[in-house]
Motif scaffolding. Structure first.
Motif, PDB file in Angstrom:
ATOM      1  N   ARG A   1       0.806  -1.222   0.000  1.00 34.16           N
ATOM      2  CA  ARG A   1       0.000   0.000   0.000  1.00 34.16           C
ATOM      3  C   ARG A   1       0.842   1.277   0.000  1.00 34.16           C
ATOM      4  O   ARG A   1       0.503   2.247  -0.683  1.00 34.16           O
ATOM      5  N   THR A   2       1.924   1.289   0.758  1.00 36.80           N
ATOM      6  CA  THR A   2       2.642   2.546   0.975  1.00 36.80           C
ATOM      7  C   THR A   2       3.833   2.738   0.040  1.00 36.80           C
ATOM      8  O   THR A   2       4.012   3.827  -0.516  1.00 36.80           O
ATOM      9  N   ASN A   3       4.633   1.708  -0.162  1.00 42.59           N
ATOM     10  CA  ASN A   3       5.931   1.912  -0.813  1.00 42.59           C
ATOM     11  C   ASN A   3       6.169   1.062  -2.060  1.00 42.59           C
ATOM     12  O   ASN A   3       7.311   0.919  -2.485  1.00 42.59           O
ATOM     13  N   MET A   4       5.124   0.509  -2.651  1.00 40.30           N
ATOM     14  CA  MET A   4       5.331  -0.352  -3.809  1.00 40.30           C
ATOM     15  C   MET A   4       5.935   0.420  -4.983  1.00 40.30           C
ATOM     16  O   MET A   4       6.866  -0.044  -5.637  1.00 40.30           O
ATOM     17  N   GLU A   5       5.437   1.624  -5.248  1.00 42.41           N
ATOM     18  CA  GLU A   5       5.961   2.403  -6.361  1.00 42.41           C
ATOM     19  C   GLU A   5       7.394   2.856  -6.099  1.00 42.41           C
ATOM     20  O   GLU A   5       8.198   2.960  -7.021  1.00 42.41           O
ATOM     21  N   ASP A   6       7.714   3.114  -4.841  1.00 43.32           N
ATOM     22  CA  ASP A   6       9.089   3.506  -4.520  1.00 43.32           C
ATOM     23  C   ASP A   6      10.047   2.332  -4.746  1.00 43.32           C
ATOM     24  O   ASP A   6      11.174   2.532  -5.215  1.00 43.32           O
ATOM     25  N   LEU A   7       9.609   1.117  -4.431  1.00 46.89           N
ATOM     26  CA  LEU A   7      10.437  -0.066  -4.693  1.00 46.89           C
ATOM     27  C   LEU A   7      10.726  -0.193  -6.182  1.00 46.89           C
ATOM     28  O   LEU A   7      11.862  -0.479  -6.586  1.00 46.89           O
ATOM     29  N   ARG A   8       9.725   0.034  -7.005  1.00 45.35           N
ATOM     30  CA  ARG A   8       9.896  -0.033  -8.453  1.00 45.35           C
ATOM     31  C   ARG A   8      10.809   1.088  -8.947  1.00 45.35           C
ATOM     32  O   ARG A   8      11.671   0.878  -9.804  1.00 45.35           O
ATOM     33  N   GLU A   9      10.621   2.280  -8.391  1.00 46.81           N
ATOM     34  CA  GLU A   9      11.424   3.416  -8.826  1.00 46.81           C
ATOM     35  C   GLU A   9      12.890   3.254  -8.436  1.00 46.81           C
ATOM     36  O   GLU A   9      13.788   3.528  -9.245  1.00 46.81           O
ATOM     37  N   VAL A  10      13.153   2.800  -7.211  1.00 52.13           N
ATOM     38  CA  VAL A  10      14.532   2.600  -6.759  1.00 52.13           C
ATOM     39  C   VAL A  10      15.202   1.500  -7.581  1.00 52.13           C
ATOM     40  O   VAL A  10      16.391   1.597  -7.922  1.00 52.13           O
ATOM     41  N   THR A  11      14.448   0.459  -7.918  1.00 53.02           N
ATOM     42  CA  THR A  11      15.010  -0.602  -8.757  1.00 53.02           C
ATOM     43  C   THR A  11      15.455  -0.039 -10.093  1.00 53.02           C
ATOM     44  O   THR A  11      16.554  -0.350 -10.576  1.00 53.02           O
TER      45      THR A  11
END
Length: 340
Positions: free
Chosen positions: A235-245
């Motif tokens: 819910r909170t950080n899924m897009e950040d995980l994708r962006e950092v990858t």
């Protein structure tokens, strides 16, 4: 609709994380090596669709010699980076519909020893920290007491820091999630308990583990961190995980591969792909010409050596012929003695 790829031991943690029952193949601990097994699921909650790819490292840590146990994991992650890079380099690329199989998060389960992290775990996480987002998790946390768990968490974070192992930290630059992400960063590593069993607690049925002394409830935040982990990941950080990858790990791989290809943007004049191709072609032709010259010179040297050898043999034969001729002449002179 979104997607996320994760490395995860499938049973029963994934069921608890997504509150579902996934079909899973039971693997033994007798594998001669580490095998990579991928499972893809399409999940839906309300109007939100999630394409989930789970990558299981079957047989990891089961071998006597564990020195290269992490290599199949690194190779698999690099392979996914390479697939994405090849799509980027195409003339007609379509990254919108391209299946992004890059690993966005590695949920690394730590054995609950209660005192320190294993050297195998340190070595593997060190090999992976430049490849993907690592979130350490203490598995089977109900096997240690609360005080032991707190000490174990502190020891893990201290050892990771002393060995320069970079783990993923939840971003705190966004004011809307900075407070909760800061709290979750302080809670790392998460401690979880997995179960596929439904247990009766009071008047209700919950997923958990039943013991003689009580029940460990998977969805109870006082017993287990699965709820917090689910909240942080999905819910909170899924897009950040994708962006950092994409921005950090993939960019590091891409730069390294392009440098190997001779493509660089250092200096005032960037080297184009055409210039790189011409340069590589020229170097290849020069190398072929050098090999051809070396082979020609070797052939000439061998012919010269053979010619000298033939002349030497001819000279020896002529010497032998003259010697035999002289001996023949001497014998004839001896035979012509006059009779008186």
């Amino acid at each position: 609709s979104s997607g996320i790829n994760a490395e995860w031991p499938l049973r029963p943690g994934m069921d608890c994380l997504f509150k579902a029952n996934f079909d899973d193949t039971v693997h033994t601990h007798k594998s001669p090596g580490v095998e990579i097994s991928q499972h893809i699921y399409n999940l839906k909650e309300g109007n939100v669709k999630l394409r989930l790819a789970i990558v299981d490292s079957v047989g990891y840590g089961d071998q006597i010699n564990k020195e290269n146990s992490f290599k199949p994991l690194v190779d698999y992650i690099d392979e996914q980076f390479e697939n994405y890079l090849q799509e980027e380099l195409k003339i007609k690329r379509d990254l919108v519909t391209f299946h992004d199989s890059r690993i966005h998060v590695c949920l690394y389960f730590v054995v609950p020893t209660g005192h320190s992290i294993r050297s195998l775990d340190l070595m593997t996480m060190k090999a992976l920290d430049k490849k993907c987002n690592i979130i350490p998790i203490i598995a089977k946390s109900d096997t240690v007491s609360k005080s032991e768990l707190d000490t174990f968490k502190a020891n893990i974070m201290a050892e990771l820091k002393s060995n320069d192992v970079e783990i993923y930290t939840f971003p705190v630059d966004d004011e809307t999630v900075s407070e909760v992400n800061h709290e979750m960063n302080e809670m790392m590593p998460f401690a979880v308990v997995g179960s596929r069993e439904d247990v009766k607690v009071g008047e209700g049925i919950v997923r958990g583990r039943e013991y003689p002394w009580g029940v460990v409830e998977i969805e109870n935040e006082l017993h287990c961190d699965f709820v917090k982990l689910r909240e942080m990941l999905i819910r909170t950080n899924m897009e950040d995980l994708r962006e950092v990858t994409h921005r950090k790990h993939y960019e590091l791989y891409r730069r390294g591969k392009l440098k190997q290809m001779g493509i660089s943007d250092d200096g005032a004049h960037p080297i184009s792909l055409q210039e790189t191709y011409e340069q590589k072609r020229t170097e290849h032709l020069e190398e072929l010409q050098k090999i051809e010259n070396d082979m020609r010179q070797k052939f000439v040297n061998k012919v010269r050596e053979k010619d000298l050898e033939l002349k030497r043999n001819e000279k020896e034969l002529n010497a032998k012929y003259e010697s035999l001729k002289k001996e023949k002449s001497t014998d004839c002179d001896s035979a012509l003695i006059p009779l008186l």
